[in-house]
Design an enzyme around this catalytic site. Structure first.
Site, PDB file in Angstrom:
ATOM      1  CB  CYS A  48      -1.086 -23.322 -84.631  1.00  0.00           C
ATOM      2  SG  CYS A  48       0.496 -22.877 -85.237  1.00  0.00           S
ATOM      3  N   PRO A  49      -1.090 -24.183 -87.969  1.00  0.00           N
ATOM      4  CG  PRO A  49       0.094 -24.140 -90.001  1.00  0.00           C
ATOM      5  CD  PRO A  49      -0.441 -25.072 -88.944  1.00  0.00           C
TER       6      PRO A  49
END
Ligand SMILES: Cc1cc2nc3c(=O)[nH]c(=O)nc-3n(C[C@H](O)[C@H](O)[C@H](O)COP(=O)(O)OP(=O)(O)OC[C@H]3O[C@@H](n4cnc5c(N)ncnc54)[C@H](O)[C@@H]3O)c2cc1C
Lengths: 78, 381
Positions: free
Chosen positions: A17-18
């Site tokens: 993530c992201p």
């Protein structure tokens, strides 16, 4: 299983993530209005990140397909 | 037979690796069993962290430049040229300046990041940046004259070099304007592409309250779509429009084209095993630093640690031993929180960051690191 035919697929499996959301945003950026992008992500955070962003940007999340070890998000560009 | 190691890119990662190999393979180099070639397209080595200080007139771009020839061990063949083509099947490289290709036994790609402002219409004309030498000096002219209005710092896309640097810039600008008694006349807005102020949730959680305290406005879920230099506005894909008087951006980044052309990865980043740093699509190819797609920040500290791992693995392979060294995701970052205070984070694949309380001591540590960097590049630190 959905029968939606995506115009493009972003395989972000393995990305932290992201990464998956940024990969999706990058692809939507260069897509045409009405195009459907399929995002493959095995990051659980995508289950909240992706719907939130899709709504914020006014696109449409057509469906989320749960697969064995990842999810497939189908997003239509507004 | 001589084994030939070719390193492409003489920035932080490539230079540290070249010196590391010169040291580690000292006797093999002496005996002519190994050759190490470092290729860079600029005769100078550039230390980019200096650019953060240039807009505030605290450093000169020349403070971040040294001749590569002065930094690299004499046992390394230094070649100033640009690689234009990689043939991983034939283990060959072509150069801009020469007709004949050269062959490698081991290739290490350390080609870093490229700015791609043209991805966003109007950005090149309307936006400033401190992510290039010329950008930093142009921004200095603007910033020194800026006494009132809207300052917008927009992070356009990730990954980008040094994920801490956008936070550092707004924290430093806030403090700098305060110290000069101008803060009330300057509005500062920070935009970020996802729903928080930083990609790493722990760093975002730490930075957000500091921004609130300092009255730095935040726009999250802001992915710049276009800039209108005439109207002085920046518009996002999410439909938000911001007015600016001075626009500073972190432009979109990519790697170098030849990586994609060689089938080693998308957008110029090499797909690698994140522990061994071996390219997934080719044999005898490593990547390190910004160009290696490992998911960790594009930071000099990362390039430095990864160079040590690749150095060790290459030495083992050349000696016919199993390569056992691996990279654990280690990242170190000093984060300036003002003109005379900084925080510090250290993390890896397993351990999340936990930013240290900002202090003057950490600020001086960052400046001291910047000065001693030249010893790092030489392989002495
Ligand atoms: C403003 C700013 C502040 C920063 N602050 C920090 C910080 O505080 N701490 C930190 O750890 N990091 C920081 N960084 C990030 C750091 O500078 C980079 O992550 C680091 O330089 C990456 O090293 P590298 O070896 O991968 O690439 P680079 O150092 O960028 O080197 C790449 C080299 O390859 C050369 N090259 C590219 N293509 C070719 C080709 N085809 N042929 C030949 N040569 C080629 C380039 O010219 C360049 O010399 C900062 C960056 C910026 C922009």
């Amino acid at each position: 299983m959905t029968d939606i035919e995506p115009d493009d697929t972003v395989d972000a499996r393995g990305a932290a993530c992201p990464g998956p959301l940024m990969d999706l945003i990058g692809t939507i950026r260069s897509a045409e209005s009405g195009d459907v992008i399929r995002l493959l992500s095995d990051n659980d955070q995508s289950l909240t990140d992706v719907p939130e962003w899709v709504e914020e940007a006014g696109n449409e999340l057509l469906t989320v397909e749960e697969r064995d070890d990842h999810n497939a998000f189908y997003v239509e560009k507004a | 037979m001589t084994e030939h190691v070719v390193i492409v890119g003489g920035g932080t990662g490539g230079t540290v690796l070249a010196n590391d190999l010169a040291d580690r393979l000292d006797s093999e180099l002496d005996a002519g069993d190994v050759r190490v070639t470092l290729v860079n397209d600029d005769p100078d080595h550039v230390y980019k962290p200096v650019w953060l200080y240039v807009p505030f007139d605290k450093r000169e771009p020349t403070d971040g430049r040294r001749r590569l020839g002065e930094l690299v061990d004499d046992a390394v063949d230094l070649r100033i040229d640009r690689v234009t083509d990689i043939d991983t099947d034939g283990q060959r490289l072509r150069f801009r300046g020469a007709t004949s290709p050269i062959e490698y036994d081991y290739l290490v790609l350390a080609t870093g990041s490229t700015l791609e402002p043209d991805q966003i219409p109007g950005l090149a004309e309307g936006g400033h940046n401190y992510y290039s030498e010329s950008g930093a000096t142009d921004l200095r002219e603007e910033l020194l004259e800026f006494t009132e209005g809207e300052l917008v710092l927009s992070v356009i896309g990730t990954p980008h070099m040094c994920p801490a640097a956008p936070l550092e810039f707004v924290f430093m600008a806030d403090d700098w304007f305060r110290k000069r008694g101008l803060r009330e006349d300057v509005d500062i807005t920070y935009t970020y592409p996802i729903q928080r102020v930083h990609g790493n949730p722990h760093i975002a959680e730490w930075a957000q309250p500091i921004m609130e305290e300092r009255d730095i406005q935040v726009e999250t879920f802001f992915n710049a779509e276009s800039v209108d230099p005439e109207a002085e506005t920046i518009t996002s894909m999410e439909g938000t429009e911001l007015d600016y008087d001075l626009l500073v951006t972190i432009p979109p980044h990519g790697g170098v084209d030849l990586i994609e052309e060689a089938g080693l990865g998308d957008d110029g980043w090499v797909d690698v095993d994140k522990h061994t740093l071996e390219a997934e699509a080719a044999e005898n190819v490593y990547a390190l630093g910004d160009t290696a797609d490992t998911g960790v920040p594009n930071a000099g500290s990362v390039a430095h640690y990864q160079a040590g791992v690749v150095g060790q693995r290459l030495a083992s392979e050349i000696r016919g031993l199993p390569a056992t060294a691996t990279y654990d995701g280690k990242t170190l970052c000093f984060i300036e929180t003002g003109m005379d205070a900084a925080s510090f984070v250290e993390f890896d694949y397993e351990t999340p960051p936990s930013p240290a309380p900002p202090s003057e001591k950490l600020h001086w540590s960052k400046l001291a690191y910047n000065e001693s960097y030249w010893l790092t590049a030489r392989g002495l630190l």
